[in-house]
Design a protein around this motif. Structure first.
Motif, PDB file in Angstrom:
ATOM      1  N   PHE A  30      -5.006  14.276   2.564  1.00  0.00           N
ATOM      2  CA  PHE A  30      -5.361  13.456   3.998  1.00  0.00           C
ATOM      3  C   PHE A  30      -6.463  12.583   3.443  1.00  0.00           C
ATOM      4  CE2 PHE A  30      -4.119  17.257   6.065  1.00  0.00           C
ATOM      5  CZ  PHE A  30      -3.274  16.838   7.046  1.00  0.00           C
ATOM      6  N   TYR A  83      -2.517  12.972  -9.691  1.00  0.00           N
ATOM      7  CA  TYR A  83      -1.493  13.009  -8.427  1.00  0.00           C
ATOM      8  C   TYR A  83      -0.841  11.601  -8.146  1.00  0.00           C
ATOM      9  CZ  TYR A  83      -5.391  10.845  -6.349  1.00  0.00           C
ATOM     10  OH  TYR A  83      -6.521   9.810  -6.022  1.00  0.00           O
ATOM     11  N   VAL A 138      -8.003   8.446   7.204  1.00  0.00           N
ATOM     12  CA  VAL A 138      -7.067   8.524   8.450  1.00  0.00           C
ATOM     13  C   VAL A 138      -7.683   9.135   9.580  1.00  0.00           C
ATOM     14  CG1 VAL A 138      -4.996   9.225   7.151  1.00  0.00           C
ATOM     15  CG2 VAL A 138      -6.704  11.033   7.189  1.00  0.00           C
ATOM     16  N   ARG A 192      -5.765  19.882   0.781  1.00  0.00           N
ATOM     17  CA  ARG A 192      -5.975  19.223   2.061  1.00  0.00           C
ATOM     18  C   ARG A 192      -6.833  17.890   1.790  1.00  0.00           C
ATOM     19  NH1 ARG A 192      -9.416  22.606   5.898  1.00  0.00           N
ATOM     20  NH2 ARG A 192      -7.287  23.603   6.685  1.00  0.00           N
ATOM     21  N   TYR A 236      -6.415  11.206  -0.214  1.00  0.00           N
ATOM     22  CA  TYR A 236      -5.952  10.332  -1.086  1.00  0.00           C
ATOM     23  C   TYR A 236      -4.560   9.868  -1.021  1.00  0.00           C
ATOM     24  CZ  TYR A 236     -10.014  12.171  -3.777  1.00  0.00           C
ATOM     25  OH  TYR A 236     -11.277  12.473  -4.111  1.00  0.00           O
ATOM     26  N   PRO A 243      -0.015   7.794 -12.574  1.00  0.00           N
ATOM     27  CA  PRO A 243      -0.393   8.583 -11.260  1.00  0.00           C
ATOM     28  C   PRO A 243      -1.320   7.685  -9.974  1.00  0.00           C
ATOM     29  CG  PRO A 243      -1.621   9.080 -13.471  1.00  0.00           C
ATOM     30  CD  PRO A 243      -0.470   8.144 -13.741  1.00  0.00           C
ATOM     31  N   VAL A 245      -1.549  13.411  10.775  1.00  0.00           N
ATOM     32  CA  VAL A 245      -2.166  12.175  10.577  1.00  0.00           C
ATOM     33  C   VAL A 245      -1.478  11.167  11.917  1.00  0.00           C
ATOM     34  CG1 VAL A 245      -1.918   9.981   9.029  1.00  0.00           C
ATOM     35  CG2 VAL A 245      -2.175  12.207   8.131  1.00  0.00           C
ATOM     36  N   SER A 283      -5.115   3.749 -13.879  1.00  0.00           N
ATOM     37  CA  SER A 283      -4.850   4.880 -14.746  1.00  0.00           C
ATOM     38  C   SER A 283      -3.731   4.694 -15.694  1.00  0.00           C
ATOM     39  CB  SER A 283      -4.044   5.831 -13.419  1.00  0.00           C
ATOM     40  OG  SER A 283      -2.977   5.123 -12.837  1.00  0.00           O
ATOM     41  N   ARG A 308      -9.116   2.879  -0.809  1.00  0.00           N
ATOM     42  CA  ARG A 308      -8.644   3.959  -0.249  1.00  0.00           C
ATOM     43  C   ARG A 308      -8.663   3.651   1.332  1.00  0.00           C
ATOM     44  NH1 ARG A 308     -11.078   8.116  -2.423  1.00  0.00           N
ATOM     45  NH2 ARG A 308     -10.523   7.938  -4.523  1.00  0.00           N
ATOM     46  N   LEU A 339       1.097   5.590   2.200  1.00  0.00           N
ATOM     47  CA  LEU A 339       2.390   6.435   3.199  1.00  0.00           C
ATOM     48  C   LEU A 339       3.594   6.603   2.453  1.00  0.00           C
ATOM     49  CD1 LEU A 339       1.819   3.899   6.157  1.00  0.00           C
ATOM     50  CD2 LEU A 339       0.992   6.219   6.148  1.00  0.00           C
ATOM     51  N   VAL A 390      -3.340  10.145   2.160  1.00  0.00           N
ATOM     52  CA  VAL A 390      -3.348   9.612   3.687  1.00  0.00           C
ATOM     53  C   VAL A 390      -2.105   9.987   4.464  1.00  0.00           C
ATOM     54  CG1 VAL A 390      -4.233   7.821   5.074  1.00  0.00           C
ATOM     55  CG2 VAL A 390      -4.526   7.538   2.524  1.00  0.00           C
ATOM     56  N   THR A 391      -1.648  11.252   4.283  1.00  0.00           N
ATOM     57  CA  THR A 391      -0.821  11.535   5.007  1.00  0.00           C
ATOM     58  C   THR A 391      -0.699  13.284   5.073  1.00  0.00           C
ATOM     59  OG1 THR A 391       2.058  11.638   4.768  1.00  0.00           O
ATOM     60  CG2 THR A 391       0.830  11.903   2.766  1.00  0.00           C
ATOM     61  N   SER A 392       0.213  13.856   5.961  1.00  0.00           N
ATOM     62  CA  SER A 392       0.303  15.133   5.914  1.00  0.00           C
ATOM     63  C   SER A 392       1.299  15.846   5.114  1.00  0.00           C
ATOM     64  CB  SER A 392       0.438  15.383   7.548  1.00  0.00           C
ATOM     65  OG  SER A 392       1.038  17.042   7.471  1.00  0.00           O
ATOM     66  N   PHE A 445      -6.760  10.082 -10.278  1.00  0.00           N
ATOM     67  CA  PHE A 445      -7.156  11.370 -10.987  1.00  0.00           C
ATOM     68  C   PHE A 445      -8.296  12.015  -9.943  1.00  0.00           C
ATOM     69  CE2 PHE A 445      -5.854  11.338 -15.525  1.00  0.00           C
ATOM     70  CZ  PHE A 445      -5.226   9.884 -15.364  1.00  0.00           C
ATOM     71  N   GLU A 474       1.265  -3.086   5.974  1.00  0.00           N
ATOM     72  CA  GLU A 474       0.904  -2.405   4.643  1.00  0.00           C
ATOM     73  C   GLU A 474       0.031  -3.283   3.736  1.00  0.00           C
ATOM     74  OE1 GLU A 474       4.848  -1.955   3.365  1.00  0.00           O
ATOM     75  OE2 GLU A 474       5.275  -0.017   4.416  1.00  0.00           O
ATOM     76  N   TYR A 484       0.836  -1.110  -0.069  1.00  0.00           N
ATOM     77  CA  TYR A 484       0.010   0.061   0.067  1.00  0.00           C
ATOM     78  C   TYR A 484       1.006   1.184   0.071  1.00  0.00           C
ATOM     79  CZ  TYR A 484      -3.141   3.615   1.225  1.00  0.00           C
ATOM     80  OH  TYR A 484      -3.991   4.639   1.065  1.00  0.00           O
TER      81      TYR A 484
END
Lengths: 403, 479
Positions: free
Chosen positions: A91, A42, B254, A87, A93, A50, B44, B235, B251, A24, A95-97, A53, B59, A21
């Motif tokens: 947060f 992204y 968090v 944001r 897509y 990517p 997070v 994609s 997905r 992270l 899942v991180t800052s 989308f 993971e 995954y």
């Protein structure tokens, strides 16, 4: 028996968990963003596709209405929209800052200054990213092919922009721009649909009315465009213009709506929806003349290499038949009086990407970002906070002619 | 309850300038200012699956296939699995009970074990792209090492005639060494055949496939054409037929915690466990700032005095004293100082680490008030919140010296306040009457007293800008 089924189900549930995954982000990598007018691409540095989308739109924090990012009123309005959007991307897509992350933004060279400055302010001041690099989308598209020279035509949602790149240097004097793209095709579909519905003599209760067509959402028009429309060949297009009775139109079909009504989509619409790209406008311009006009502008020794290295990028250029038709149009125009004496080019050649056209610019950015060049060119957080500027060629404080 | 508090009739101005209802704000108990979602930094805390509430520390994630039947069935979230077994040779494949898709439809090979790891699909162009990536990485490395050689000094060296005189007079050992180093580096980078990676550029073609006849002759089957979202989920393939759709990763969600940007203390921190709805730290403004609600008002008529009753409620566990002040005039020094710009530089005591924090400017949302509120001059004391006393009807402690003209009733931590409101005379009928005032309340800092023993709790006065949408202006003649 029952327990056995239960056991197999729990086993099965376990098996659903696929490994790997990438949500992270690892320490060294960063995020590549290509914020298009319709879709934002992204993903992470050095990956080949990517992560996803997403529509470039966000809920307005004040009114709660969904607004496109490019419909901003002023810098403050854009600032608020971009904060919400970034944001969401991080947060939801990633899942991180975004704090202390490396960022690459792939953008067109024609991006307004207010846009890039506001985006930098959002990323540095609100989200406190580590470093940021803006990459010109036309230039980095060449990174996906391993070539240095190419004529890049980006047909996107609102506009088609063209920029020739010669030996790694953008030829800015020959850029061309036309406001045709996916959006103009969709509005053309709407007019064609309206004409079709109006032309029906007896109103059918199962079919949509003219009002329904007017209120049709853009996503439905987009879906009709994607699932049924194509770019026809030049010969067939000429037949349609001549009203040739032998012309065989593609099949009609009915597009069902959630309300239960159906939209009649005719073969004529399917075949002619994309003609807005090739119809000459009032200035006698279409996407084919853009290429030729640009070739007229560049110096003589560049013409042949550029004509033989044409890159078609952007989502709209994925339409079936577009490349073939463009080649036909280019060849026909080359014989026309307007270009016959100006251009002495014999052939046009196109490149095939190792990717889908709608994320080529993103992919170029991801490849570039994975190299050491990123650290040399990126704007660091401290540098930005000290003088609050994004280096730009027109800003003399960063671009003094060196002695 | 949440609905009552979220109604945007009473909004407060955050220190950063945004306007929020009280439940959308935080109160930092270390810097004693109001914060909101716009001026805290998000972090997070934990990642979890939204469907099974599994705390995903390992993971992995769930996978679904991007397959929906148009407009009819919802997208399957978790395709259940069926087992295809033959006595000797068991093999497993995935099947969806919703849309009857199986992993065989997408040419995913069967697995020997039910919990077997399903193969990850890789990009079809990955070999070519890896070559390109290596090539550009080598160029990047070259560029990086070029930085080390000062190009100008090298050119200067070449331009000076000294290197021509080398044969005649010779160099000092030191200079010779430098020169050799310089040339070596330059040569190494420019000509070393081993370190140089080349790539074959893409070959352009003028033979482009004409449009397939299928577009003209074939019927359109909407059910077999995936929507754009479904295509974007895969994609790199973006298939145009449903048979090519593949499973994709689900997905995760968090749990975020909020941190004050100025003092870097948490203002809101949930528990890590995804199924828990509790908080470790919860400094919502709702629990600290006195809450104001409109109870009733007499019809509002332009230019005429009407009466309005507010309920003011102290949700904090310490008593508070509140005062009302008029808003400072717009854009005055006093007004702008209220919105403290958040930039602050902290010099740590050892002077070695200088860290800059909070660099965002205030984003002031303009509000125009359309009415005048006659504010009481007296102070009001509100006792602390006591859940037990709330249910006790007999509890009745009227030891407060209240002006009966202003305070009409009092119950535990709540008080009813009557004020007079005058809508602006130039207001049109039907428009919203908006009033604003500065509420000054005292915050008792219990934190300092517990930390540094036996100190009296610190009492800090805090100003909050309040804006209240009272109601629409009614017509005089209707009366």
């Amino acid at each position: 028996m029952e327990s056995e089924v239960k056991k197999s189900m729990t086993e099965a549930r376990k098996s659903l968990k696929l490994p790997v995954y990438e949500g992270l982000l690892a320490e060294k990598t960063g995020v590549v963003l290509d914020i298009g007018t319709k879709y934002t691409k992204y993903g992470i540095f050095g990956s080949f596709q990517p992560k996803g989308f997403v529509m470039s739109q966000v809920k307005d924090p004040h009114t709660g209405k969904v607004r496109s990012l490019y419909d901003y009123k002023d810098a403050d309005d854009l600032y608020a929209l971009l904060i919400e959007f970034i944001r969401k991307i991080f947060f939801k897509y990633f899942v991180t800052s975004p704090k202390d992350k490396r960022i690459v933004v792939v953008e067109s060279v024609l991006t307004p200054t207010v846009w890039r400055n506001t985006l930098a302010k959002v990323l540095f001041k609100h989200f406190e990213v580590l470093s940021l690099l803006y990459l010109p989308s036309h230039l980095v598209s060449l990174c996906t092919l391993g070539i240095n020279t190419g004529l890049v035509l980006d047909i996107g949602y609102t506009e088609a922009t063209l920029l020739p790149i010669f030996e790694g240097v953008p030829v800015l004097c020959a850029w061309k721009d036309l406001s045709i793209g996916g959006k103009s095709v969709e509005s053309h579909i709407r007019t064609l649909l309206k004409n079709e519905v109006e032309s029906q003599e007896t109103p059918n209760p199962h079919l949509v009315t003219v009002e329904d067509i007017e209120n049709l959402s853009e996503s439905i028009l987009e879906d009709i465009k994607v699932c049924s429309c194509f770019v026809t060949t030049k010969e067939r297009h000429d037949e349609i213009l001549e009203n040739n009775p032998d012309h065989k139109y593609p099949n009609n079909f009915l597009y069902p709506l959630k309300s239960g009504k159906k939209i009649p989509v005719s073969g004529l619409l399917r075949e002619t929806a994309f003609e807005v790209l090739f119809d000459l406008d009032l200035d006698m311009l279409n996407i084919a003349t853009m290429i030729l006009d640009s070739l007229v502008c560049v110096s003589r020794d560049m013409k042949k290499p550029l004509a033989e290295n044409i890159l078609l990028t952007g989502g709209t250029s994925m339409t079936p038949g577009l490349k073939y038709r463009l080649l036909q149009e280019l060849r026909a125009l080359l014989e026309s009086s307007a270009y016959k004496d100006k251009l002495f080019i014999k052939n046009f050649k196109f490149h095939e990407f190792p990717a889908k056209e709608n994320y080529v610019a993103w992919l170029g950015g991801a490849i570039f970002a994975a190299t050491e060049s990123y650290n040399k060119r990126a704007i660091q957080k401290d540098a930005y906070l000290n003088n609050n500027i994004i280096p730009d060629w027109c800003n003399l404080s960063v671009n003094l002619p060196s002695g | 309850m949440a609905f009552l508090a979220q109604q945007e009739a009473v909004i407060i101005a955050c220190t950063c300038g945004s306007l929020k209802p009280v439940c959308r704000t935080y109160f930092c108990r270390h810097c004693f200012v109001i914060r909101c979602g716009n001026c805290v930094s998000n972090e997070v805390d934990s990642i979890y699956c939204a469907f099974c509430l599994d705390n995903v520390t390992c993971e992995h994630s769930l996978s679904v296939r991007s397959h929906t039947v148009r407009e009819t069935t919802p997208q399957p979230q978790q395709p259940p699995v069926s087992k295809h077994a033959t006595p000797s040779n068991r093999a497993y494949y995935l099947a969806c009970f919703f849309c009857r898709w199986t992993s065989r439809d997408s040419n995913i090979p069967d697995q020997k074990t039910a919990s077997g790891s399903w193969p990850e699909r890789s990009n079809t162009h990955s070999t070519r792209l890896n070559v390109l990536l290596d090539y550009y990485k080598s160029i990047g490395a070259l560029e990086k090492s070029n930085i080390n050689i000062d190009h100008q000094s090298y050119m200067k060296y070449l331009r000076k005639p000294t290197h021509l005189l080398e044969d005649q007079f010779g160099f000092s050992a030191n200079v010779r060494k430098q020169k050799v180093e310089l040339l070596k580096k330059k040569n190494l980078i420019l000509t070393d055949p081993h370190s140089k990676i080349t790539v074959e550029g893409s070959v352009p073609t003028d033979e482009i496939e004409p449009l397939s006849e299928d577009f003209i002759t074939k019927e359109i089957d909407l059910l077999s054409i995936p929507k754009l979202e479904q295509r974007f989920n895969i994609s790199d393939l973006q298939p145009d037929h449903v048979s090519q759709l593949m499973p994709y990763h689900k997905r995760l969600m968090v749990k975020q915690s909020q941190r004050c940007r100025e003092c870097e203390h948490n203002v809101c921190k949930p528990e890590y466990n995804p199924s828990s709805i509790k908080f470790k730290i919860q400094l919502s403004g709702y629990f600290c700032i006195p809450e104001i609600r409109i109870i009733s008002y007499t019809p509002l008529i332009a230019g005429q005095v009407s009466e309005i009753t507010f309920k003011i409620c102290n949700q904090f566990k310490e008593s508070t004293t509140i005062k009302f002040k008029q808003l400072p005039p717009k854009n005055s020094e006093e007004d702008l100082s209220y919105y403290k710009t958040l930039k602050k530089e902290i010099l740590l005591t050892d002077n070695l680490h200088k860290s800059t924090i909070l660099m965002e400017e205030a984003r002031i949302q303009e509000v125009t008030t359309t009415g005048q509120l006659d504010l009481p001059k007296c102070e009001l004391v509100l006792p602390p919140r006591d859940d037990a006393a709330d249910c006790d009807d007999l509890a009745d402690n009227q030891n407060y010296n209240d002006d009966p003209k202003i305070v009409i009733w009092r119950k535990c931590n709540k008080v009813g306040v009557r004020m007079q409101i005058t809508p602006n005379p130039d207001l049109t009928v039907g428009s919203m009457v908006k009033v604003g005032f500065l509420l000054n309340f005292t915050y008792t800092n219990t934190l300092s007293s517990t930390l540094e023993n036996k100190q009296a709790p610190q009492i800090i006065p805090v100003d909050v800008k309040m804006f209240i949408d009272v109601g629409v202006l009614s017509d005089e003649t209707e009366k």
